[in-house]
Design a protein around this motif. Structure first.
Motif, mmCIF file in Angstrom:
data_model
loop_
_atom_site.group_PDB
_atom_site.id
_atom_site.type_symbol
_atom_site.label_atom_id
_atom_site.label_comp_id
_atom_site.label_asym_id
_atom_site.label_seq_id
_atom_site.Cartn_x
_atom_site.Cartn_y
_atom_site.Cartn_z
ATOM 1 N N GLY A 360 -5.059 -1.808 -1.367
ATOM 2 C CA GLY A 360 -4.836 -3.182 -0.973
ATOM 3 C C GLY A 360 -6.094 -3.973 -0.683
ATOM 4 O O GLY A 360 -6.034 -4.988 0.025
ATOM 5 N N GLU A 361 -7.246 -3.547 -1.241
ATOM 6 C CA GLU A 361 -8.473 -4.279 -0.923
ATOM 7 C C GLU A 361 -9.530 -4.093 -2.004
ATOM 8 O O GLU A 361 -9.537 -3.109 -2.732
ATOM 9 N N LYS A 362 -10.413 -5.103 -2.086
ATOM 10 C CA LYS A 362 -11.600 -4.975 -2.927
ATOM 11 C C LYS A 362 -12.553 -3.981 -2.277
ATOM 12 O O LYS A 362 -12.499 -3.744 -1.072
ATOM 13 N N ILE A 363 -13.446 -3.433 -3.105
ATOM 14 C CA ILE A 363 -14.498 -2.565 -2.592
ATOM 15 C C ILE A 363 -15.796 -3.350 -2.613
ATOM 16 O O ILE A 363 -16.222 -3.832 -3.666
ATOM 17 N N GLU A 364 -16.386 -3.511 -1.465
ATOM 18 C CA GLU A 364 -17.600 -4.324 -1.361
ATOM 19 C C GLU A 364 -18.779 -3.653 -2.049
ATOM 20 O O GLU A 364 -18.846 -2.431 -2.168
ATOM 21 N N GLY A 365 -19.724 -4.471 -2.496
ATOM 22 C CA GLY A 365 -20.915 -3.959 -3.175
ATOM 23 C C GLY A 365 -20.962 -4.437 -4.608
ATOM 24 O O GLY A 365 -20.197 -5.313 -5.023
ATOM 25 N N GLU A 366 -21.885 -3.871 -5.383
ATOM 26 C CA GLU A 366 -22.031 -4.321 -6.766
ATOM 27 C C GLU A 366 -20.857 -3.840 -7.607
ATOM 28 O O GLU A 366 -20.221 -2.829 -7.325
ATOM 29 N N GLY A 367 -20.582 -4.589 -8.666
ATOM 30 C CA GLY A 367 -19.477 -4.233 -9.547
ATOM 31 C C GLY A 367 -18.163 -4.827 -9.089
ATOM 32 O O GLY A 367 -18.048 -5.400 -8.002
ATOM 33 N N TYR A 368 -17.127 -4.679 -9.941
ATOM 34 C CA TYR A 368 -15.841 -5.343 -9.723
ATOM 35 C C TYR A 368 -14.739 -4.305 -9.470
ATOM 36 O O TYR A 368 -13.856 -4.084 -10.297
ATOM 37 N N PHE A 369 -14.818 -3.667 -8.311
ATOM 38 C CA PHE A 369 -13.921 -2.569 -7.995
ATOM 39 C C PHE A 369 -12.782 -2.995 -7.074
ATOM 40 O O PHE A 369 -12.995 -3.734 -6.108
ATOM 41 N N TYR A 370 -11.565 -2.472 -7.400
ATOM 42 C CA TYR A 370 -10.415 -2.680 -6.516
ATOM 43 C C TYR A 370 -9.776 -1.329 -6.253
ATOM 44 O O TYR A 370 -9.579 -0.522 -7.166
ATOM 45 N N ARG A 371 -9.463 -1.075 -4.985
ATOM 46 C CA ARG A 371 -8.926 0.225 -4.595
ATOM 47 C C ARG A 371 -7.508 0.407 -5.157
ATOM 48 O O ARG A 371 -6.686 -0.503 -5.088
ATOM 49 N N PRO A 372 -7.194 1.570 -5.756
ATOM 50 C CA PRO A 372 -5.833 1.829 -6.234
ATOM 51 C C PRO A 372 -4.821 1.596 -5.124
ATOM 52 O O PRO A 372 -5.007 2.054 -3.991
ATOM 53 N N THR A 373 -3.743 0.890 -5.465
ATOM 54 C CA THR A 373 -2.847 0.328 -4.448
ATOM 55 C C THR A 373 -1.389 0.612 -4.766
ATOM 56 O O THR A 373 -0.963 0.494 -5.926
ATOM 57 N N VAL A 374 -0.644 0.982 -3.736
ATOM 58 C CA VAL A 374 0.809 1.089 -3.840
ATOM 59 C C VAL A 374 1.425 0.159 -2.801
ATOM 60 O O VAL A 374 1.061 0.199 -1.619
ATOM 61 N N LEU A 375 2.343 -0.691 -3.252
ATOM 62 C CA LEU A 375 3.063 -1.618 -2.375
ATOM 63 C C LEU A 375 4.545 -1.269 -2.385
ATOM 64 O O LEU A 375 5.097 -0.934 -3.443
ATOM 65 N N THR A 376 5.186 -1.365 -1.233
ATOM 66 C CA THR A 376 6.639 -1.199 -1.161
ATOM 67 C C THR A 376 7.264 -2.453 -0.559
ATOM 68 O O THR A 376 6.565 -3.329 -0.045
ATOM 69 N N ASP A 377 8.594 -2.521 -0.638
ATOM 70 C CA ASP A 377 9.342 -3.677 -0.118
ATOM 71 C C ASP A 377 8.798 -4.985 -0.708
ATOM 72 O O ASP A 377 8.639 -5.990 -0.013
ATOM 73 N N VAL A 378 8.522 -4.965 -2.002
ATOM 74 C CA VAL A 378 7.952 -6.143 -2.649
ATOM 75 C C VAL A 378 9.034 -7.211 -2.811
ATOM 76 O O VAL A 378 10.045 -6.971 -3.482
ATOM 77 N N PRO A 379 8.851 -8.375 -2.211
ATOM 78 C CA PRO A 379 9.894 -9.401 -2.244
ATOM 79 C C PRO A 379 10.056 -10.026 -3.622
ATOM 80 O O PRO A 379 9.119 -10.053 -4.432
ATOM 81 N N GLU A 380 11.249 -10.520 -3.868
ATOM 82 C CA GLU A 380 11.592 -11.081 -5.170
ATOM 83 C C GLU A 380 10.744 -12.295 -5.530
ATOM 84 O O GLU A 380 10.444 -12.534 -6.698
ATOM 85 N N ASP A 381 10.341 -13.068 -4.534
ATOM 86 C CA ASP A 381 9.613 -14.312 -4.818
ATOM 87 C C ASP A 381 8.095 -14.118 -4.906
ATOM 88 O O ASP A 381 7.351 -15.089 -5.015
#
Length: 485
Positions: A360-381
């Protein structure tokens, strides 16, 4: 691994009529490494005049290339396949450097992409026709298939080798000349592909390559030339619609592999070990930057918690870093714009009530990294239910009935890929019949195969690439009638 010496030796100009040369005015554009943000090299920035020259050459070469024996065309593809395989390590390293995916995945793409050349090498000699007698017995009906003619190939950045071979392979096999615009973000792999074809004996003028900082500047002259008879494009639905409008002005043959929003359905009778393994392949291949990537996870309420926790454990344990480093499983996204889009989709879902199980977050520092993320209870809207994520995020929604699962899977204008996990074969086949997708992985998260037809329904595109039908996209049918005497 130091990839720079390989890159420094590459041809990085335009390739027109069998020659590498500079763009008009010597203009160039930079290619970056998304893991570091640093420049790898500069490539030719083609102009409209460069594009016009390329399509003219393709038109002038078409007749002689179409007359080339099918066996000869096939043998060129077979040799190119062998050259690509022999250079797997070098091509994979360059691909990782310019695109970001882990080195192991890049090597897998070389094997997958090269396979299209081997497949269409065999299809070149199997272009069929027909000979029958008319129903009244008075005439003969002769049907043949001929090359459609000069073709425009436009490829995306996420599979820089396979997207090229998937289009170039059938065009060569069918006897079509080509103008090719690789993606600006990942052109270096395409240059290595061209070098392999040249070494394999592809005649000058058959394949002409123009890179540019402006796709419109290059593609519009091709579309308006009156020379091109076919356009094949992989990319966004929005751009594809624009190309279809342009193609209509010249009644050109088209193949469009456009956006995706793949559902991943897990029934209550699914084998969860298989389902989680399938989810890892369908979601995390290419860092989630694939049109076939699982985008919306629909899991039966009775197994949702266990599936979510298992998937989060697997995704959260993945090693993140520069794809060239040993053991890395998650590389950077391709550019900052892509990183920001993923972050915005996750933030929107969380603000509307989704829960972050991991990441659920970017990884700070050089490059364009995003931490692998799992979300639950994702609302319809939430936007993540409608938008193609193109990143390492798995949003999970629960369902209670098969009818609800199908409705959720189909609530999108897209219909490229889908995935379904169930141990009841009859039930599974019924559900796959109801899912509006051009391709479905049943108890598997990996569906791409050179021997299978790749493509979607609804706004995910037109036509198919690969398989026995792939070459048909580059052929026209001719009918000759002659009296029986």
């Amino acid at each position: 691994m130091d990839v720079q010496p390989i890159i420094d030796k590459l041809n990085t100009g335009l390739f027109i009529n069998g020659q590498w040369r500079d763009a008009e005015g010597g203009k160039t554009i930079d290619v970056f490494n998304p893991a570091t943000g640093k420049v790898l090299t500069s490539i030719a920035d083609g102009s409209g005049a460069d594009a016009e020259e390329a399509i003219k050459v393709a038109g002038e070469t078409q007749e002689s290339w179409a007359a080339t024996p099918p066996r000869e065309r096939g043998e060129i593809l077979r040799r190119a396949y062998e050259i690509l395989i022999s250079r797997t390590d070098e091509i994979a390293a360059v691909m990782t450097a310019e695109m970001g995916k882990p080195l192991a995945e890049s090597k897998g793409e070389v094997a997958y992409g090269a396979e299209f050349f081997r497949w269409f090498a065999e299809e070149a000699v199997r272009i069929e026709g027909d000979f029958t007698v008319s129903a009244d017995g008075k005439s003969r009906i002769i049907v043949s298939r001929e090359p459609v003619g000069p073709s425009i190939l436009i490829t995306p950045w996420n599979f820089p080798l396979a997207m090229g071979t998937r289009k170039i392979g059938p065009a060569i096999a069918a006897g079509c000349t080509m103008v090719f615009k690789p993606a600006q973000l990942t052109p270096l792999t395409s240059f290595m592909l061209v070098d392999a074809l040249v070494e394999a004996g592809l005649p000058a003028g058959v394949l002409n390559v123009v890179t540019s900082s402006s796709a419109r500047r290059v593609v519009t002259p091709w579309m308006e030339s009156g020379i091109a008879r076919k356009v094949t494009f992989t990319g966004s639905t929005e751009v594809g619609k624009g190309l279809l409008e342009q193609a209509a002005q010249h009644v050109m043959k088209t193949s469009m592999e456009l956006g995706g929003n793949a559902p991943f359905v897990v029934c209550e009778d699914a084998d969860l070990e298989k389902a989680v393994d399938g989810a890892m392949k369908a979601k995390m291949r290419n860092i989630g930057e694939a049109c076939t990537a699982a985008n919306r996870f629909f899991v039966h309420r009775s197994v949702a918690d266990e599936f979510s926790n298992r998937l989060a454990e697997r995704m959260g344990a993945m090693k993140i870093g520069n794809g060239l480093d040993e053991g890395v499983e998650v590389g950077p996204l391709v550019e900052e714009k892509a990183l920001n889009k993923v972050a915005e989709l996750v933030d929107d879902a969380v603000q509307k009530g989704a829960k972050v199980v991991t990441g659920g977050e970017k990884i700070e520092g050089e490059g364009y990294f995003y931490r692998p993320t799992v979300l639950t209870d994702v609302p319809e809207d939430s936007e993540i239910r409608r938008e193609e994520i193109f990143g390492p995020v798995a949003p999970i929604t629960v369902f209670d009935t098969d009818e609800e699962a199908v409705a959720l899977a189909n609530e999108t204008e897209f219909g490229l890929a889908g995935y379904l996990f169930s141990e009841n074969l009859g039930r599974a086949l019924k559900l796959t019949e109801q899912m509006q997708c051009g391709m479905i992985g049943l108890n598997t998260g990996l569906i791409s195969n050179a021997g299978a037809p790749f493509g979607g329904v609804k706004q995910s595109g037109l036509g198919r690439e690969g398989g026995r039908v792939g070459i048909e996209e580059f052929l026209e049918i001719k009918y000759v009638a002659t009296p029986r005497v």
